[in-house]
Design an enzyme around this catalytic site. Structure first.
Site, PDB file in Angstrom:
ATOM      1  N   HIS A   1       0.845  -1.206   0.000  1.00  0.00           N
ATOM      2  CA  HIS A   1       0.000   0.000   0.000  1.00  0.00           C
ATOM      3  C   HIS A   1       0.880   1.256   0.000  1.00  0.00           C
ATOM      4  CE1 HIS A   1      -2.810  -2.844   2.257  1.00  0.00           C
ATOM      5  NE2 HIS A   1      -3.533  -2.491   1.214  1.00  0.00           N
TER       6      HIS A   1
ATOM      7  N   GLN B   1     -18.322  -5.910  -1.071  1.00  0.00           N
ATOM      8  CA  GLN B   1     -17.478  -6.699  -1.975  1.00  0.00           C
ATOM      9  C   GLN B   1     -17.089  -8.058  -1.402  1.00  0.00           C
ATOM     10  OE1 GLN B   1     -14.231  -3.672  -1.999  1.00  0.00           O
ATOM     11  NE2 GLN B   1     -12.874  -5.431  -1.979  1.00  0.00           N
TER      12      GLN B   1
ATOM     13  N   GLN C   1      -1.146  -3.806  -9.262  1.00  0.00           N
ATOM     14  CA  GLN C   1      -1.229  -4.892 -10.250  1.00  0.00           C
ATOM     15  C   GLN C   1      -1.605  -6.223  -9.597  1.00  0.00           C
ATOM     16  OE1 GLN C   1       2.333  -5.743 -12.734  1.00  0.00           O
ATOM     17  NE2 GLN C   1       1.531  -7.831 -12.709  1.00  0.00           N
TER      18      GLN C   1
END
Ligand code: AMP
Length: 282
Positions: free
Chosen positions: A37, A61, A150
């Site tokens: 992060h 989610q 990614q």
């Protein structure tokens, strides 16, 4: 660093900054911050005038309620880390602030093929929840640039699609995956793995590398089988998927072609914790 828990004063501040022509970079997170992060925060701060980070464990989610309940929380430590790492603004909203009309979605995001493959197949509804929260955060913050990892590759493509569907004028920057020295991708979930399993967990990264390094010599089907066996032999309990895909569309790649941008992605369980990772092949 200024901390905002509600939208109105945050937007006041952002309006002031916008008026003075400052660029605003945004890094959304669910907290339990680690160096992965923080690398996003640093990338953001290096090219934007203002770095905004959010911490919000998004209930919509989580397709598995147990996963939501077990999600690690460490807000005080997170605040310290952000202060030490160039964050100008932290947005730490409550569930009510993000979802004033309740958790039920008002929009169905038309994600097409991307929605029900790989992560979407094993976590039904997950990406609708991701879109719901990211769309809301983008509307609140209206950043110049959005920084994503990614590591959550499919999520990056899906969020890009949301910005296109809703004509959102935010540039998406995809940042590389930060890893432990033994290759394990940093993840908040790694905290839930016991010491023995932690030693075995890099087998996921090794399996991905095995496919990447042998893709020109062996058939993809055989490589996938071998990679799955590598993970299971190392101590993973179960693999959800090991796939080679087109890096832009995530359509399966059956025959490797060096001219086609490709990516290998996998998800597997160790010590009851589901880990995901991926490697770009070319
Ligand atoms: P999360 O808090 O798990 O929702 O992650 C917040 C952001 O950090 C997402 O864009 C992730 O893709 C990114 N991220 C998570 N792990 C890593 C990592 N190991 N390296 C770089 N970025 C990461």
């Amino acid at each position: 660093m200024i901390l905002y828990k509600t939208i109105a004063p945050l937007q006041n501040k952002l309006r002031q900054l916008n008026k003075t022509g400052k660029t605003i970079g945004f890094v959304p997170t669910m907290g339990a911050l680690h160096d992965g992060h923080l690398s996003l925060i640093n990338d953001c701060a290096s090219i934007n005038d203002i770095t905004v980070c959010s911490i919000f464990v998004n209930p919509t989610q989580f397709n598995d309620i147990k996963d939501f309940e077990k999600y690690p929380l460490s807000v005080e430590n997170d605040i310290l880390l952000l202060e030490l790492h160039n964050t100008d603004i932290l947005f730490l909203p409550s569930v009510e602030e993000i979802y004033p009309h309740g958790l039920k979605p008002s929009i169905h995001y038309n994600l097409g093929y991307l929605e029900n493959i790989l992560e979407g197949f094993y976590r039904p509804g997950h990406f609708q929840g991701v879109c719901q929260v990211v769309h809301r955060l983008l509307e609140i913050i209206k950043p110049t640039e959005l920084f994503l990892g990614q590591k959550d590759y499919q999520q990056c493509l899906i969020i890009k699609k949301v910005t296109e569907l809703f004509y959102i004028n935010t540039k998406i920057i995809t940042c590389p995956t930060l890893r432990e020295p033994d290759g394990l991708a940093l993840s908040s979930r790694n905290r839930r793995i016991n010491t023995e399993a932690r030693k075995k967990a890099p087998a996921l990264y090794k399996a991905l590398n095995y496919i990447k390094n042998n893709i020109t010599d062996k058939e993809i089907l055989i490589l996938k089988k071998n990679a799955q066996a590598m993970m299971l032999d190392a101590g993973f309990e179960k693999t959800d998927y090991t796939e080679v895909c087109h890096a832009e569309t995530l359509q399966p790649v059956l025959q490797y072609d060096p001219a086609t941008p490709s990516i290998v992605l996998a998800a597997a369980f160790i010590d009851g914790v589901r880990l995901i990772d991926n490697l770009l092949i070319n």
